[in-house]
Design a protein around this motif. Structure first.
Motif, PDB file in Angstrom:
ATOM      1  N   ASP A   1      10.700  10.509  -1.008  1.00 34.00           N
ATOM      2  CA  ASP A   1       9.160  10.271  -1.195  1.00 34.00           C
ATOM      3  C   ASP A   1       9.520   8.996  -2.235  1.00 34.00           C
ATOM      4  O   ASP A   1       8.465   8.278  -1.440  1.00 34.00           O
ATOM      5  CB  ASP A   1       8.669  11.131  -2.747  1.00 34.00           C
ATOM      6  CG  ASP A   1       8.686  12.616  -1.722  1.00 34.00           C
ATOM      7  OD1 ASP A   1       8.072  12.032  -0.384  1.00 34.00           O
ATOM      8  OD2 ASP A   1       8.939  13.723  -2.094  1.00 34.00           O
ATOM      9  N   VAL A   2      10.687   8.422  -3.087  1.00 32.35           N
ATOM     10  CA  VAL A   2      10.774   7.463  -3.865  1.00 32.35           C
ATOM     11  C   VAL A   2      10.492   6.178  -2.677  1.00 32.35           C
ATOM     12  O   VAL A   2      10.180   5.026  -2.901  1.00 32.35           O
ATOM     13  CB  VAL A   2      11.429   7.605  -4.680  1.00 32.35           C
ATOM     14  CG1 VAL A   2      11.857   5.655  -5.358  1.00 32.35           C
ATOM     15  CG2 VAL A   2      10.870   8.417  -5.757  1.00 32.35           C
ATOM     16  N   GLU A   3      12.029   6.272  -1.528  1.00 35.17           N
ATOM     17  CA  GLU A   3      12.007   5.428  -0.785  1.00 35.17           C
ATOM     18  C   GLU A   3      10.320   5.080   0.295  1.00 35.17           C
ATOM     19  O   GLU A   3      10.477   4.183   0.311  1.00 35.17           O
ATOM     20  CB  GLU A   3      13.495   5.409   0.474  1.00 35.17           C
ATOM     21  CG  GLU A   3      14.107   5.965  -0.407  1.00 35.17           C
ATOM     22  CD  GLU A   3      14.820   4.382  -1.144  1.00 35.17           C
ATOM     23  OE1 GLU A   3      14.972   3.620  -0.448  1.00 35.17           O
ATOM     24  OE2 GLU A   3      15.656   4.364  -2.138  1.00 35.17           O
ATOM     25  N   ILE A   4       9.847   5.751   0.785  1.00 36.51           N
ATOM     26  CA  ILE A   4       8.431   5.296   1.629  1.00 36.51           C
ATOM     27  C   ILE A   4       7.141   4.972   1.152  1.00 36.51           C
ATOM     28  O   ILE A   4       7.300   4.042   0.859  1.00 36.51           O
ATOM     29  CB  ILE A   4       7.711   7.459   1.877  1.00 36.51           C
ATOM     30  CG1 ILE A   4       9.200   8.125   2.989  1.00 36.51           C
ATOM     31  CG2 ILE A   4       6.992   7.106   2.524  1.00 36.51           C
ATOM     32  CD1 ILE A   4       8.572   9.473   3.151  1.00 36.51           C
ATOM     33  N   VAL A   5       7.410   5.749  -0.592  1.00 43.75           N
ATOM     34  CA  VAL A   5       6.060   5.300  -1.748  1.00 43.75           C
ATOM     35  C   VAL A   5       6.641   3.434  -1.453  1.00 43.75           C
ATOM     36  O   VAL A   5       6.254   2.001  -1.712  1.00 43.75           O
ATOM     37  CB  VAL A   5       6.034   5.595  -2.828  1.00 43.75           C
ATOM     38  CG1 VAL A   5       5.515   4.948  -3.685  1.00 43.75           C
ATOM     39  CG2 VAL A   5       5.822   6.391  -2.605  1.00 43.75           C
ATOM     40  N   LEU A   6       8.333   2.855  -2.113  1.00 38.94           N
ATOM     41  CA  LEU A   6       8.601   1.452  -2.121  1.00 38.94           C
ATOM     42  C   LEU A   6       8.299   0.546  -1.016  1.00 38.94           C
ATOM     43  O   LEU A   6       7.878  -0.871  -0.760  1.00 38.94           O
ATOM     44  CB  LEU A   6       9.876   1.443  -2.573  1.00 38.94           C
ATOM     45  CG  LEU A   6      10.422   2.061  -4.088  1.00 38.94           C
ATOM     46  CD1 LEU A   6      11.554   2.325  -4.429  1.00 38.94           C
ATOM     47  CD2 LEU A   6       9.593   1.547  -5.412  1.00 38.94           C
TER      48      LEU A   6
ATOM     49  N   GLU B   1       6.102  -3.147   3.623  1.00 38.04           N
ATOM     50  CA  GLU B   1       6.241  -2.869   5.265  1.00 38.04           C
ATOM     51  C   GLU B   1       4.477  -2.673   5.550  1.00 38.04           C
ATOM     52  O   GLU B   1       3.510  -2.551   4.760  1.00 38.04           O
ATOM     53  CB  GLU B   1       7.267  -1.451   5.783  1.00 38.04           C
ATOM     54  CG  GLU B   1       8.586  -1.883   5.492  1.00 38.04           C
ATOM     55  CD  GLU B   1       9.154  -3.158   5.638  1.00 38.04           C
ATOM     56  OE1 GLU B   1       8.578  -3.530   6.673  1.00 38.04           O
ATOM     57  OE2 GLU B   1      10.097  -3.268   5.416  1.00 38.04           O
ATOM     58  N   LEU B   2       4.305  -3.138   6.536  1.00 35.31           N
ATOM     59  CA  LEU B   2       3.124  -3.134   6.736  1.00 35.31           C
ATOM     60  C   LEU B   2       2.564  -2.009   7.926  1.00 35.31           C
ATOM     61  O   LEU B   2       1.259  -2.013   8.489  1.00 35.31           O
ATOM     62  CB  LEU B   2       2.210  -4.624   7.441  1.00 35.31           C
ATOM     63  CG  LEU B   2       2.480  -5.892   5.903  1.00 35.31           C
ATOM     64  CD1 LEU B   2       2.171  -7.050   6.540  1.00 35.31           C
ATOM     65  CD2 LEU B   2       1.756  -5.689   4.818  1.00 35.31           C
ATOM     66  N   SER B   3       3.265  -1.302   8.471  1.00 35.24           N
ATOM     67  CA  SER B   3       2.791  -0.345   9.542  1.00 35.24           C
ATOM     68  C   SER B   3       4.038   0.773   8.959  1.00 35.24           C
ATOM     69  O   SER B   3       5.129   0.659   8.642  1.00 35.24           O
ATOM     70  CB  SER B   3       3.236  -1.089  10.708  1.00 35.24           C
ATOM     71  OG  SER B   3       4.457  -1.593  11.011  1.00 35.24           O
ATOM     72  N   LEU B   4       3.641   1.706   9.312  1.00 37.99           N
ATOM     73  CA  LEU B   4       4.427   3.242   9.697  1.00 37.99           C
ATOM     74  C   LEU B   4       5.653   2.981  10.742  1.00 37.99           C
ATOM     75  O   LEU B   4       6.370   3.382   9.922  1.00 37.99           O
ATOM     76  CB  LEU B   4       3.795   4.307   9.919  1.00 37.99           C
ATOM     77  CG  LEU B   4       2.592   4.993   9.075  1.00 37.99           C
ATOM     78  CD1 LEU B   4       1.730   5.682   8.946  1.00 37.99           C
ATOM     79  CD2 LEU B   4       2.696   5.053   7.572  1.00 37.99           C
ATOM     80  N   GLY B   5       5.081   2.240  11.413  1.00 35.21           N
ATOM     81  CA  GLY B   5       6.403   2.077  12.599  1.00 35.21           C
ATOM     82  C   GLY B   5       7.675   1.390  11.452  1.00 35.21           C
ATOM     83  O   GLY B   5       9.192   2.221  12.185  1.00 35.21           O
TER      84      GLY B   5
ATOM     85  N   LYS C   1      -5.091   2.207   8.410  1.00 37.91           N
ATOM     86  CA  LYS C   1      -5.565   1.235   9.681  1.00 37.91           C
ATOM     87  C   LYS C   1      -4.358   0.531  10.265  1.00 37.91           C
ATOM     88  O   LYS C   1      -3.301   0.718   9.129  1.00 37.91           O
ATOM     89  CB  LYS C   1      -6.411  -0.025   8.694  1.00 37.91           C
ATOM     90  CG  LYS C   1      -8.007   0.458   7.468  1.00 37.91           C
ATOM     91  CD  LYS C   1      -8.331  -0.226   7.097  1.00 37.91           C
ATOM     92  CE  LYS C   1      -9.682  -0.198   6.522  1.00 37.91           C
ATOM     93  NZ  LYS C   1     -10.188  -0.870   5.649  1.00 37.91           N
ATOM     94  N   ARG C   2      -4.563  -0.555  10.503  1.00 38.70           N
ATOM     95  CA  ARG C   2      -3.608  -1.080  11.606  1.00 38.70           C
ATOM     96  C   ARG C   2      -2.459  -1.590  10.379  1.00 38.70           C
ATOM     97  O   ARG C   2      -1.167  -1.282  10.920  1.00 38.70           O
ATOM     98  CB  ARG C   2      -3.750  -2.471  12.628  1.00 38.70           C
ATOM     99  CG  ARG C   2      -2.981  -3.446  13.466  1.00 38.70           C
ATOM    100  CD  ARG C   2      -3.659  -3.811  13.845  1.00 38.70           C
ATOM    101  NE  ARG C   2      -2.101  -4.969  14.765  1.00 38.70           N
ATOM    102  CZ  ARG C   2      -2.401  -5.757  15.787  1.00 38.70           C
ATOM    103  NH1 ARG C   2      -3.759  -6.032  15.662  1.00 38.70           N
ATOM    104  NH2 ARG C   2      -1.739  -5.986  16.105  1.00 38.70           N
ATOM    105  N   ASN C   3      -2.620  -2.546   9.282  1.00 41.66           N
ATOM    106  CA  ASN C   3      -1.880  -2.758   8.244  1.00 41.66           C
ATOM    107  C   ASN C   3      -1.936  -1.761   7.146  1.00 41.66           C
ATOM    108  O   ASN C   3      -3.176  -1.681   6.391  1.00 41.66           O
ATOM    109  CB  ASN C   3      -1.938  -4.241   8.155  1.00 41.66           C
ATOM    110  CG  ASN C   3      -1.971  -4.943   9.103  1.00 41.66           C
ATOM    111  OD1 ASN C   3      -0.834  -4.808   9.706  1.00 41.66           O
ATOM    112  ND2 ASN C   3      -2.836  -6.806   9.354  1.00 41.66           N
TER     113      ASN C   3
END
Length: 294
Positions: free
Chosen positions: A8-13, A18-22, A54-56
């Motif tokens: 979770d910590v890595e994802i939040v950081l 980063e501007l996209s889930l990809g 959203k997209r970003n």
């Protein structure tokens, strides 16, 4: 609220950078859907939406609060990892003038390696200000300086008394003196060492007080070069540490004159970060340095 786990910590950081889930998915070697599901589960636990879809991607106000916690947890996790690694692979980074490393540390480090068999020691040289900066920036664990660091977050542990003197060639006019005030020698050119940067202000003040010009044709990185230049050239005489001068008079055709000025009384200090952050290795270094000199 449940605490964030490491993923979770890595994802939040990464949501903050980063501007996209990809891109987040590629950074973590996961699928985009897995990242999205992970974020949704966090939001369900927290009761707040932490990022726009959203997209970003943008963190929401609640997301920014979560980011602060995630950053805090990451820092503590990294610090814990360093501390645990230190237990397995003890090490210490020490910075000092070349001459002080040679004179003050051999017996201390011999004792430390005997007490801590796996200890890895890294020695580097630097000027007064470089040593303070390196310790402050965590590039060195401890440094040896003549003086007080006078930097918030750092402290100087007194090791032994030191005294500033003038190193002079054996054929110099000042050879007839055993002691004098700096004002009586100010008309002679001076070779300064970067490891006595803290006394430069005193020298300038003394010159200003008596209306004299302080001529500094050369500044060198450490005491040994200073002694070499005094003995091999007529460029100038040198303010240096008395303990250093005593060693060099047996190597070079030089002698020294003790300075009587109040500011000439100094302490050799181990400069370290505030006590709460000291490692066992640094505490051991300080203990043996003090023991050796008392």
């Amino acid at each position: 609220m449940l605490p964030l786990d490491p993923l979770d910590v890595e994802i939040v950081l990464l949501l903050n950078t980063e501007l996209s889930l990809g891109r987040i998915a590629r950074r973590l070697s996961m699928t985009t859907s897995a990242i999205s599901q992970r974020i949704e589960r966090m939001e369900d636990r927290l009761g707040h939406r932490i990022a726009t879809r959203k997209r970003n991607i943008r963190l929401t106000e609640a997301g920014m609060e979560v980011l602060r916690t995630a950053t805090h947890l990451k820092m503590h996790s990294d610090d814990l990892a360093r501390r645990l690694d230190q237990l397995k692979n003890p090490s210490i980074k020490i910075m000092a003038d070349h001459s002080l490393l040679i004179h003050d540390l051999p017996l201390v480090l011999q004792q430390m390696t005997s007490d801590i068999p796996k200890l890895s020691i890294h020695l580097t040289t630097g000027s007064f200000n470089q040593i303070i900066q390196a310790v402050n920036d965590h590039q060195a664990d401890a440094g040896l300086i003549a003086g007080d660091p006078k930097v918030i977050g750092l402290q100087g542990r007194p090791i032994r008394k030191e005294h500033i003197c003038l190193l002079i060639p054996n054929n110099h006019p000042l050879i007839r003196y055993k002691t004098l005030y700096f004002a009586d020698a100010i008309r002679y050119p001076m070779i300064l060492s970067n490891n006595l940067e803290h006394i430069t202000g005193h020298l300038m003040d003394e010159a200003k007080r008596i209306g004299a010009h302080l001529h500094i044709p050369m500044t060198v990185p450490h005491f040994e070069i200073q002694a070499h230049m005094v003995s091999r050239t007529d460029i100038g005489i040198a303010p240096t540490l008395e303990s250093v001068a005593k060693r060099f008079i047996s190597i070079y055709p030089v002698t020294y004159v003790r300075l009587l000025d109040d500011w000439a009384e100094n302490l050799l200090s181990a400069v370290i970060r505030e006590k709460g952050s000291l490692s066992d290795e640094v505490n051991t270094l300080i203990k043996y340095l003090i023991k050796l000199n008392h």
